[in-house]
Design a protein around this motif. Structure first.
Motif, PDB file in Angstrom:
ATOM      1  N   UNK A  32     -44.370   1.737 -39.119  1.00  0.00           N
ATOM      2  CA  UNK A  32     -44.086   3.143 -39.017  1.00  0.00           C
ATOM      3  C   UNK A  32     -43.766   3.513 -40.393  1.00  0.00           C
ATOM      4  N   UNK A  33     -42.897   2.754 -41.087  1.00  0.00           N
ATOM      5  CA  UNK A  33     -42.400   3.057 -42.714  1.00  0.00           C
ATOM      6  C   UNK A  33     -43.263   2.953 -43.559  1.00  0.00           C
ATOM      7  N   UNK A  34     -44.423   2.020 -43.262  1.00  0.00           N
ATOM      8  CA  UNK A  34     -45.427   1.917 -44.323  1.00  0.00           C
ATOM      9  C   UNK A  34     -46.451   3.125 -44.070  1.00  0.00           C
ATOM     10  N   UNK A  35     -46.466   3.262 -42.862  1.00  0.00           N
ATOM     11  CA  UNK A  35     -47.459   4.393 -42.886  1.00  0.00           C
ATOM     12  C   UNK A  35     -47.047   5.814 -43.414  1.00  0.00           C
ATOM     13  N   UNK A  36     -45.516   6.047 -43.191  1.00  0.00           N
ATOM     14  CA  UNK A  36     -45.114   7.223 -44.022  1.00  0.00           C
ATOM     15  C   UNK A  36     -45.417   7.126 -45.469  1.00  0.00           C
ATOM     16  N   UNK A  37     -45.221   5.919 -46.019  1.00  0.00           N
ATOM     17  CA  UNK A  37     -45.115   5.631 -47.356  1.00  0.00           C
ATOM     18  C   UNK A  37     -46.383   5.907 -47.933  1.00  0.00           C
ATOM     19  N   UNK A  38     -47.412   5.335 -47.215  1.00  0.00           N
ATOM     20  CA  UNK A  38     -48.937   5.459 -47.505  1.00  0.00           C
ATOM     21  C   UNK A  38     -49.252   6.838 -47.540  1.00  0.00           C
ATOM     22  N   UNK A  39     -48.938   7.698 -46.503  1.00  0.00           N
ATOM     23  CA  UNK A  39     -49.158   9.023 -46.620  1.00  0.00           C
ATOM     24  C   UNK A  39     -48.752   9.911 -47.767  1.00  0.00           C
ATOM     25  N   UNK A  40     -47.388   9.558 -48.074  1.00  0.00           N
ATOM     26  CA  UNK A  40     -46.953  10.184 -49.109  1.00  0.00           C
ATOM     27  C   UNK A  40     -47.447   9.915 -50.484  1.00  0.00           C
ATOM     28  N   UNK A  41     -47.838   8.714 -50.807  1.00  0.00           N
ATOM     29  CA  UNK A  41     -48.595   8.215 -52.075  1.00  0.00           C
ATOM     30  C   UNK A  41     -49.899   9.113 -52.095  1.00  0.00           C
ATOM     31  N   UNK A  42     -50.718   8.985 -50.863  1.00  0.00           N
ATOM     32  CA  UNK A  42     -52.090   9.908 -50.886  1.00  0.00           C
ATOM     33  C   UNK A  42     -51.932  11.168 -50.865  1.00  0.00           C
ATOM     34  N   UNK A  43     -51.130  11.943 -50.426  1.00  0.00           N
ATOM     35  CA  UNK A  43     -50.974  13.385 -50.199  1.00  0.00           C
ATOM     36  C   UNK A  43     -50.140  13.765 -51.632  1.00  0.00           C
ATOM     37  N   UNK A  44     -49.245  12.928 -52.215  1.00  0.00           N
ATOM     38  CA  UNK A  44     -48.555  13.402 -53.297  1.00  0.00           C
ATOM     39  C   UNK A  44     -47.955  14.816 -53.345  1.00  0.00           C
TER      40      UNK A  44
END
Length: 393
Positions: A284-296
């Motif tokens: 769950x935390x990894x999904x949110x971090x990956x989204x944040x990096x991808x969407x900037x």
């Protein structure tokens, strides 16, 4: 609401007929051509189609007058341009404008309720874009919802802590109100919403921790119930549970002074405050971090409860404009603003450290978690100003 396009009609005509912004009609149909052909199905956002019975003596004309509907909208929904050919029918389809929020706020807000509300929102407002950004430990999809086409990208997430599930219903209520105001050209607190659609892309992850939320609300009905009861110190009461299903606190999972937070937190998995064996170990935390990096994102808010306080800043790594923004958040909500606290490894901390952009943790309401639903209206009214400021600042 779906309609069938008639010969000679244009998208602009349908936009005017139903009083819906043309861009929303285009985006509801993934239409980049700005043209349509007869016989195509077209989504009209903000409406549902309802079947009614005609009373004796009623006609298309009288129904249009009584319900303040454009006569041609009734022709369109009933496959005719001739009013006299319809007045003998026993049933009639009419367009119903959806103007009120339908998000559940009087019962605990679990994963199934969220999915039901997402399905209904996307059916009524098809210009919403949704994406599954990952899956929980138990395989539940973690959904992101997007509204708008603007260059400014702002994000809000909620229900990272299990017993703070009220935050999911709060942000979904705002989303519902925002969509309705965009579609039907309404204001919220005197602000016209239409410009935000072109200026801002709003990202919402309404339930980061679906396994934990369901555990907190429904108890240990998971497959490995014995293990999670052991993590809860033998209790079947999970109302105070904050962590994910593995007993790891998702807001202690981010690589921003994670080691320091690990020393201060719990040493073993359990209901709260255990940060795991390493940062971002939980899906769950990894999904949110990956989204944040991808969407900037340009700015983020993580919604929690409780305390009526807005936390901002992390070790001086936040940009100067963060203070101006939090002061406006505080002004419109009445919440206190607090810059630094001895708590680390949270999503907001990591965002400011990683991107040097404004990040905020919003603590809704006052009391003990889970906050009672009797607070919902007050919580929503106080936080509404912050959500709006997130768009206009």
């Amino acid at each position: 609401m779906k309609i069938t396009v008639r010969e000679g009609d244009t998208l602009w005509y349908y936009s005017q007929l139903f009083d819906v912004p043309l861009q929303l009609v285009l985006d509801s149909n993934n239409n980049t051509r700005k043209s349509i052909e007869a016989g195509e199905e077209l989504e009209i956002p903000g409406y549902i189609k309802k079947e009614i019975n005609l009373d004796k003596g009623e006609s298309l004309w009288s129904i249009a007058t009584k319900r303040h509907l454009p006569l041609d909208s009734l022709f369109l929904l009933n496959g005719s341009r001739d009013a006299d050919s319809i007045n003998e029918k026993s049933t009639l389809f009419i367009p119903i404008k959806v103007s009120k929020s339908f998000i559940q706020s009087d019962k605990p807000y679990d994963f199934n309720t969220l999915n039901k509300d997402i399905r209904r929102l996307t059916a009524i407002y098809p210009f919403i874009r949704q994406e599954t950004i990952g899956h929980s430990v138990l395989g539940k999809p973690i959904k992101e919802l997007n509204v708008g086409n603007g260059p400014k990208k702002v994000h809000i997430n909620a229900a990272m802590h299990a017993n703070e599930w009220i935050t999911a219903s709060v942000i979904m209520t705002f989303l519902n109100d925002y969509l309705g105001a965009l579609t039907h050209r309404k204001t919220i607190r005197g602000l016209t919403m239409a410009p935000f659609y072109d200026q801002v892309t709003l990202s919402i992850v309404p339930m980061v921790n679906p396994d934990g939320v369901d555990l907190s609300i429904h108890g240990a009905d998971v497959e490995d119930a014995r293990k999670v009861i052991e993590l809860n110190h033998g209790s079947r009461d999970f109302s105070i549970w904050k962590a994910n299903i593995r007993g790891i606190d998702l807001n202690d999972q981010f690589p921003a002074m994670w080691e320091e937070e690990r020393k201060e937190g719990e040493s073993d998995p359990g209901p709260r405050d255990y940060g795991g064996e390493k940062p971002l170990s939980e899906p769950e935390a990894l999904a949110l971090a990956d989204l944040t990096k991808r969407k900037n994102f340009d700015r983020v808010i993580a919604i929690h409860t409780q305390g009526e306080v807005i936390y901002w800043g992390f070790n001086g790594q936040e940009p100067p404009e963060t203070e101006y923004i939090v002061n406006e958040f505080s002004r419109v909500s009445g919440y206190d603003a607090e810059r630094y606290v001895e708590s680390y490894a949270g999503y907001k901390d990591w965002f400011e450290q990683e991107f040097h952009k404004p990040g905020f943790t919003l603590e809704l309401g006052k009391g003990e978690n889970p906050l009672p639903l009797t607070q919902f209206h007050e919580i929503y009214q106080k936080s509404l100003g912050i959500f709006l400021a997130h768009l206009y600042l």
